[in-house]
Motif scaffolding. Sequence first.
Motif, PDB file in Angstrom:
ATOM      1  N   ALA A  14      40.227   0.717  16.301  1.00  0.00           N
ATOM      2  CA  ALA A  14      40.945   0.898  17.222  1.00  0.00           C
ATOM      3  C   ALA A  14      42.088   0.200  16.593  1.00  0.00           C
ATOM      4  CB  ALA A  14      41.028   1.451  18.033  1.00  0.00           C
ATOM      5  N   GLY A  15      41.769  -1.210  16.431  1.00  0.00           N
ATOM      6  CA  GLY A  15      42.210  -2.542  16.836  1.00  0.00           C
ATOM      7  C   GLY A  15      42.588  -2.725  18.215  1.00  0.00           C
ATOM      8  N   VAL A  16      41.840  -2.800  18.933  1.00  0.00           N
ATOM      9  CA  VAL A  16      42.477  -3.702  20.598  1.00  0.00           C
ATOM     10  C   VAL A  16      40.938  -3.962  20.561  1.00  0.00           C
ATOM     11  CG1 VAL A  16      44.144  -1.439  20.943  1.00  0.00           C
ATOM     12  CG2 VAL A  16      41.021  -1.494  21.165  1.00  0.00           C
ATOM     13  N   SER A  17      40.913  -4.664  21.735  1.00  0.00           N
ATOM     14  CA  SER A  17      39.754  -5.384  22.822  1.00  0.00           C
ATOM     15  C   SER A  17      39.133  -4.333  22.950  1.00  0.00           C
ATOM     16  CB  SER A  17      40.180  -6.487  23.685  1.00  0.00           C
ATOM     17  OG  SER A  17      40.585  -5.475  24.880  1.00  0.00           O
ATOM     18  N   VAL A  18      37.474  -4.945  23.344  1.00  0.00           N
ATOM     19  CA  VAL A  18      36.578  -4.112  23.844  1.00  0.00           C
ATOM     20  C   VAL A  18      37.416  -3.826  25.717  1.00  0.00           C
ATOM     21  CG1 VAL A  18      34.592  -4.136  25.064  1.00  0.00           C
ATOM     22  CG2 VAL A  18      34.963  -5.333  22.568  1.00  0.00           C
ATOM     23  N   VAL A  25      38.903   4.801  28.418  1.00  0.00           N
ATOM     24  CA  VAL A  25      38.162   5.809  28.285  1.00  0.00           C
ATOM     25  C   VAL A  25      38.373   6.127  29.887  1.00  0.00           C
ATOM     26  CG1 VAL A  25      37.281   5.007  26.177  1.00  0.00           C
ATOM     27  CG2 VAL A  25      36.585   4.408  28.055  1.00  0.00           C
ATOM     28  N   ASN A  26      38.557   5.679  29.875  1.00  0.00           N
ATOM     29  CA  ASN A  26      38.489   5.291  32.165  1.00  0.00           C
ATOM     30  C   ASN A  26      39.745   5.866  32.795  1.00  0.00           C
ATOM     31  OD1 ASN A  26      36.132   4.615  33.308  1.00  0.00           O
ATOM     32  ND2 ASN A  26      35.894   3.226  31.121  1.00  0.00           N
ATOM     33  N   GLY A  27      40.747   5.892  32.177  1.00  0.00           N
ATOM     34  CA  GLY A  27      41.937   6.261  32.554  1.00  0.00           C
ATOM     35  C   GLY A  27      42.380   5.539  33.457  1.00  0.00           C
ATOM     36  N   ARG A  28      42.608   4.022  33.049  1.00  0.00           N
ATOM     37  CA  ARG A  28      43.077   3.117  34.298  1.00  0.00           C
ATOM     38  C   ARG A  28      44.980   2.714  33.322  1.00  0.00           C
ATOM     39  NH1 ARG A  28      38.157  -1.004  35.157  1.00  0.00           N
ATOM     40  NH2 ARG A  28      36.978   1.264  35.391  1.00  0.00           N
ATOM     41  N   TYR A  29      45.686   2.158  34.407  1.00  0.00           N
ATOM     42  CA  TYR A  29      46.705   1.974  34.453  1.00  0.00           C
ATOM     43  C   TYR A  29      47.158   1.068  33.426  1.00  0.00           C
ATOM     44  CZ  TYR A  29      47.009   5.404  38.332  1.00  0.00           C
ATOM     45  OH  TYR A  29      47.324   6.101  39.439  1.00  0.00           O
ATOM     46  N   GLY A  30      47.910   0.874  32.939  1.00  0.00           N
ATOM     47  CA  GLY A  30      48.372  -0.124  31.622  1.00  0.00           C
ATOM     48  C   GLY A  30      48.245  -0.175  30.822  1.00  0.00           C
ATOM     49  N   ILE A  31      48.091   0.938  29.668  1.00  0.00           N
ATOM     50  CA  ILE A  31      47.749   0.870  28.838  1.00  0.00           C
ATOM     51  C   ILE A  31      48.900   1.841  28.135  1.00  0.00           C
ATOM     52  CG2 ILE A  31      46.250   1.712  26.718  1.00  0.00           C
ATOM     53  CD1 ILE A  31      45.035  -0.867  28.499  1.00  0.00           C
ATOM     54  N   ALA A  32      49.216   1.933  26.874  1.00  0.00           N
ATOM     55  CA  ALA A  32      49.949   2.394  26.855  1.00  0.00           C
ATOM     56  C   ALA A  32      49.599   4.211  26.210  1.00  0.00           C
ATOM     57  CB  ALA A  32      50.682   2.402  24.914  1.00  0.00           C
ATOM     58  N   ARG A  38      44.928   6.266  20.225  1.00  0.00           N
ATOM     59  CA  ARG A  38      44.363   5.666  18.814  1.00  0.00           C
ATOM     60  C   ARG A  38      42.808   5.253  19.713  1.00  0.00           C
ATOM     61  NH1 ARG A  38      47.796   1.909  18.551  1.00  0.00           N
ATOM     62  NH2 ARG A  38      46.804  -0.143  19.485  1.00  0.00           N
ATOM     63  N   VAL A  39      43.000   4.361  20.856  1.00  0.00           N
ATOM     64  CA  VAL A  39      40.944   4.617  21.288  1.00  0.00           C
ATOM     65  C   VAL A  39      40.162   5.359  20.910  1.00  0.00           C
ATOM     66  CG1 VAL A  39      39.370   3.616  23.203  1.00  0.00           C
ATOM     67  CG2 VAL A  39      41.342   2.633  22.229  1.00  0.00           C
ATOM     68  N   LEU A  40      41.166   6.744  21.952  1.00  0.00           N
ATOM     69  CA  LEU A  40      40.127   8.594  21.628  1.00  0.00           C
ATOM     70  C   LEU A  40      40.204   9.305  20.531  1.00  0.00           C
ATOM     71  CD1 LEU A  40      42.371   9.997  24.507  1.00  0.00           C
ATOM     72  CD2 LEU A  40      40.083   8.509  24.834  1.00  0.00           C
ATOM     73  N   LYS A  44      35.854   9.794  18.702  1.00  0.00           N
ATOM     74  CA  LYS A  44      35.637  10.872  18.218  1.00  0.00           C
ATOM     75  C   LYS A  44      35.804  10.733  16.568  1.00  0.00           C
ATOM     76  CE  LYS A  44      37.583  15.222  17.340  1.00  0.00           C
ATOM     77  NZ  LYS A  44      38.867  16.369  17.679  1.00  0.00           N
ATOM     78  N   ALA A  45      35.967   9.739  15.773  1.00  0.00           N
ATOM     79  CA  ALA A  45      35.495   9.622  14.704  1.00  0.00           C
ATOM     80  C   ALA A  45      34.604   9.043  13.961  1.00  0.00           C
ATOM     81  CB  ALA A  45      36.982   9.076  13.280  1.00  0.00           C
ATOM     82  N   LEU A  46      33.666   7.959  15.363  1.00  0.00           N
ATOM     83  CA  LEU A  46      32.903   7.382  14.662  1.00  0.00           C
ATOM     84  C   LEU A  46      31.182   7.929  15.494  1.00  0.00           C
ATOM     85  CD1 LEU A  46      33.787   4.068  16.001  1.00  0.00           C
ATOM     86  CD2 LEU A  46      33.280   5.025  13.446  1.00  0.00           C
ATOM     87  N   GLY A  47      32.269   9.385  16.583  1.00  0.00           N
ATOM     88  CA  GLY A  47      30.904   9.715  16.651  1.00  0.00           C
ATOM     89  C   GLY A  47      30.277   9.466  18.294  1.00  0.00           C
ATOM     90  N   TYR A  48      31.124   9.291  18.315  1.00  0.00           N
ATOM     91  CA  TYR A  48      30.163   7.957  20.087  1.00  0.00           C
ATOM     92  C   TYR A  48      30.922   8.838  21.335  1.00  0.00           C
ATOM     93  CZ  TYR A  48      29.649   3.639  22.614  1.00  0.00           C
ATOM     94  OH  TYR A  48      29.718   2.383  23.832  1.00  0.00           O
ATOM     95  N   GLU A  49      30.130  10.521  21.160  1.00  0.00           N
ATOM     96  CA  GLU A  49      30.738  11.338  21.974  1.00  0.00           C
ATOM     97  C   GLU A  49      29.248  11.027  22.860  1.00  0.00           C
ATOM     98  OE1 GLU A  49      31.207  12.375  19.213  1.00  0.00           O
ATOM     99  OE2 GLU A  49      33.348  13.176  18.892  1.00  0.00           O
ATOM    100  N   SER A  50      27.846  11.018  22.834  1.00  0.00           N
ATOM    101  CA  SER A  50      27.591  11.077  23.744  1.00  0.00           C
ATOM    102  C   SER A  50      27.327   9.466  24.461  1.00  0.00           C
ATOM    103  CB  SER A  50      25.916  10.718  22.675  1.00  0.00           C
ATOM    104  OG  SER A  50      25.857   9.790  21.595  1.00  0.00           O
TER     105      SER A  50
END
Length: 333
Positions: A14-18, A25-32, A38-40, A44-50
């Motif tokens: 996603a080109g972002v920090s950890v 993914v936790n719905g925190r404030y302060g993220i555009a 892009r993160v979501l 999905k693309a990496l199959g990280y759902e589990s």
Amino acid sequence: MGARTTIHDVARAAGVSVSTVSKAVNGRYGIADATVQRVLDAVKALGYESSLVASSMRARRTGVIGVLLADFEPFSAEILKGVGTAVHDTAFDLLAYSGSHLGAGDGWERRSLSRLSGTLIDAAILVTPTVVSAGTEIPVVAIDPHTGRADLPTVESDSFGGALAATTHLIGLGHRRIGFLAGRPDLRSAGLRDAGYRRALADAGIGLDPSLIGIGRYELDATRESARVMLSATDRPTAIFAANDLSAIAVIDVAHELGLRVPADLSVIGFDDVPEATRRALPLTTIQQPMRRLGAVAAEMVFTLLSGQAIDEMNVILPTRLVVRATTAPPSR
């Protein structure tokens, strides 16, 4: 099968920090919104759902309560059992995490929380933390914090009252030269045990003798050295109150090495009532603090916070009680 996708893989894709992945993914404030999407998309693309992170994306929860502690020793082990019992019949899992390796000194809890909060745990219980301001968005409860009451909900035992009862017990048996093996100077509960010892002597009209106070720091070597100095003196104490059980057991071992009989020549009382207190040939007289109850109460406070409710009492102090066993008796001289 390829390597399991990690949060770091999502961050790179996603080109972002950890930390941004965690917040997104936790719905925190302060993220555009565009960054969140892009993160979501990367998740999905990496199959990280589990993963736990993806699960928290869907439910806004990981379903895990973290217990953060400096070390796995008898006190914290009993705390964990109490938390485990409270969590057992809930939908939550329990994660025990020792983060003191992240750096010595104050603040290991904050470093641990920054690693775990939001991505691995929904709430945290800190055991004897060095700091009392968590600086995190998840619910946090502290057990026996170094500095006492704070802006966090806290749970602790009545260390002052327990120490008062321990020393009063020895005085009631007829002891007048009563030694004290103190705990860690930076820990508020240890300071309260020191204060309870001093109050009991003062209430009984017994003068304070500085030579009868040793610093054990809850460390075996320091405790043994202080006990050896105290018990080798010509006017040695007839009884010793140690600020925790493991220190009391060390005192008994030193007494035996010096040819002293417990309790005929020396009475010894501890504090905690860890399982080791009853596993000796001479079961230890001690002050029982409700260690498992400390953990259970902390867990109950966490559940209240997670439900969005306010806690009725921010600073809970649980009672202690004297448990008389085989290591205390009237003085023989």
